[in-house]
Design a protein around this motif. Sequence first.
Motif, short mmCIF file in Angstrom:
data_model
loop_
_atom_site.label_atom_id
_atom_site.label_comp_id
_atom_site.label_asym_id
_atom_site.label_seq_id
_atom_site.Cartn_x
_atom_site.Cartn_y
_atom_site.Cartn_z
N MET A 76 0.84 -1.20 0.00
CA MET A 76 0.00 0.00 0.00
C MET A 76 0.88 1.25 0.00
O MET A 76 0.63 2.21 -0.75
N LEU A 77 1.92 1.23 0.84
CA LEU A 77 2.85 2.36 0.90
C LEU A 77 3.56 2.55 -0.43
O LEU A 77 3.76 3.69 -0.88
N ASP A 78 3.91 1.45 -1.09
CA ASP A 78 4.57 1.53 -2.39
C ASP A 78 3.69 2.22 -3.43
O ASP A 78 4.18 2.97 -4.27
N VAL A 79 2.38 1.96 -3.39
CA VAL A 79 1.46 2.63 -4.32
C VAL A 79 1.48 4.14 -4.09
O VAL A 79 1.57 4.93 -5.02
N LEU A 80 1.45 4.55 -2.82
CA LEU A 80 1.47 5.98 -2.49
C LEU A 80 2.78 6.61 -2.98
O LEU A 80 2.77 7.70 -3.57
N ARG A 81 3.89 5.93 -2.76
CA ARG A 81 5.20 6.45 -3.20
C ARG A 81 5.28 6.52 -4.71
O ARG A 81 5.78 7.49 -5.27
N HIS A 82 4.80 5.46 -5.38
CA HIS A 82 4.85 5.40 -6.85
C HIS A 82 4.08 6.57 -7.47
O HIS A 82 4.46 7.08 -8.52
N GLN A 83 3.00 6.99 -6.81
CA GLN A 83 2.20 8.10 -7.33
C GLN A 83 2.69 9.45 -6.81
O GLN A 83 2.04 10.47 -7.00
N ASP A 84 3.85 9.45 -6.15
CA ASP A 84 4.50 10.67 -5.65
C ASP A 84 3.57 11.47 -4.73
O ASP A 84 3.47 12.68 -4.83
N LEU A 85 2.90 10.74 -3.84
CA LEU A 85 1.99 11.39 -2.90
C LEU A 85 2.69 11.66 -1.58
O LEU A 85 3.67 10.99 -1.23
N GLU A 86 2.19 12.61 -0.85
CA GLU A 86 2.72 12.98 0.46
C GLU A 86 1.54 13.48 1.29
O GLU A 86 0.63 14.12 0.76
N GLY A 87 1.55 13.16 2.58
CA GLY A 87 0.47 13.61 3.46
C GLY A 87 -0.83 12.85 3.20
O GLY A 87 -1.90 13.45 3.17
N VAL A 88 -0.73 11.52 3.01
CA VAL A 88 -1.92 10.71 2.76
C VAL A 88 -1.89 9.43 3.59
O VAL A 88 -0.83 8.87 3.88
N ARG A 108 -1.29 -8.26 -4.43
CA ARG A 108 -2.08 -7.71 -5.54
C ARG A 108 -3.38 -7.08 -5.04
O ARG A 108 -3.78 -6.00 -5.46
N ALA A 109 -4.05 -7.76 -4.11
CA ALA A 109 -5.34 -7.26 -3.60
C ALA A 109 -5.18 -5.91 -2.90
O ALA A 109 -5.94 -4.97 -3.16
N TYR A 110 -4.17 -5.81 -2.03
CA TYR A 110 -3.98 -4.55 -1.30
C TYR A 110 -3.48 -3.44 -2.23
O TYR A 110 -3.89 -2.29 -2.14
N THR A 111 -2.60 -3.80 -3.16
CA THR A 111 -2.10 -2.83 -4.14
C THR A 111 -3.25 -2.31 -5.00
O THR A 111 -3.43 -1.10 -5.17
N ASP A 112 -4.05 -3.25 -5.54
CA ASP A 112 -5.16 -2.85 -6.42
C ASP A 112 -6.21 -2.03 -5.68
O ASP A 112 -6.77 -1.08 -6.23
N SER A 113 -6.49 -2.37 -4.42
CA SER A 113 -7.49 -1.63 -3.64
C SER A 113 -7.13 -0.16 -3.56
O SER A 113 -7.95 0.73 -3.81
N VAL A 114 -5.87 0.11 -3.20
CA VAL A 114 -5.42 1.50 -3.04
C VAL A 114 -5.32 2.19 -4.41
O VAL A 114 -5.77 3.32 -4.58
N ALA A 115 -4.76 1.49 -5.40
CA ALA A 115 -4.59 2.08 -6.73
C ALA A 115 -5.95 2.43 -7.35
O ALA A 115 -6.11 3.50 -7.96
N GLN A 116 -6.94 1.54 -7.19
CA GLN A 116 -8.27 1.80 -7.75
C GLN A 116 -8.92 3.01 -7.06
O GLN A 116 -9.56 3.83 -7.70
N ALA A 117 -8.77 3.11 -5.75
CA ALA A 117 -9.33 4.27 -5.03
C ALA A 117 -8.71 5.56 -5.55
O ALA A 117 -9.39 6.56 -5.77
N LEU A 118 -7.39 5.53 -5.80
CA LEU A 118 -6.69 6.75 -6.23
C LEU A 118 -7.05 7.18 -7.65
O LEU A 118 -6.80 8.33 -8.02
#
Length: 198
Positions: A76-88, A108-118
């Motif tokens: 989940m943290l990797d998804v946030l980093r990959h999208q260059d997010l901060e303060g989330v 995959r499930a946790y990655t996709d959950s966060v990526a789909q929300a974003l």
Amino acid sequence: MPQTILTAVHHELLIKKSRFIACVQPMTDRATAQKIVAELKSQHPGAAHVCWALLAGGQSAAVDDGEPSGTAGRPMLDVLRHQDLEGVLATVVRYFGGIKLGAGGLVRAYTDSVAQALLTADKIAIIKQRFLICSAPYALEGMVRREIELAGASLDNVVHADDVKFEFSFPATAAEALITRLNESGHGRISWTNPDDE
């Protein structure tokens, strides 16, 4: 350029009868994030796991909440980093459906959950601000106000005493140019104070 999101976004996935309820929201500190996670646990008493990841400077965290190590919080943290997010803060509430997904399936499930929300998130660039304080003779007040306004700085406070003291915020990348312009226009009659000395 780092970005954050304006408001919370949600997404729900159903994988092999397991339900993954994701939320990504603006968040600045770990203490508040932990309160939100505690609230989610009380709102979802039947959930098997409430995993979360926080990307907020030195307060970042990745928590698997009982899932196999490295299969939930870190992805989940990797998804946030990959999208260059901060303060989330990303949270995923999982209701176990009775079928094991395996380590790869969980990642995959946790990655996709966060990526789909974003995918539905409104992202905004984070522009570092610099706080400036200067003083000028009364005769220069109009000129200083105009320069601050033209530069798009946010005038936070003005104090009228022996001189006029201006406190304002400005994008850090353009601050030096404004300081130079004010110094030249003021012919050396503008003085600067370090905000840390205030």
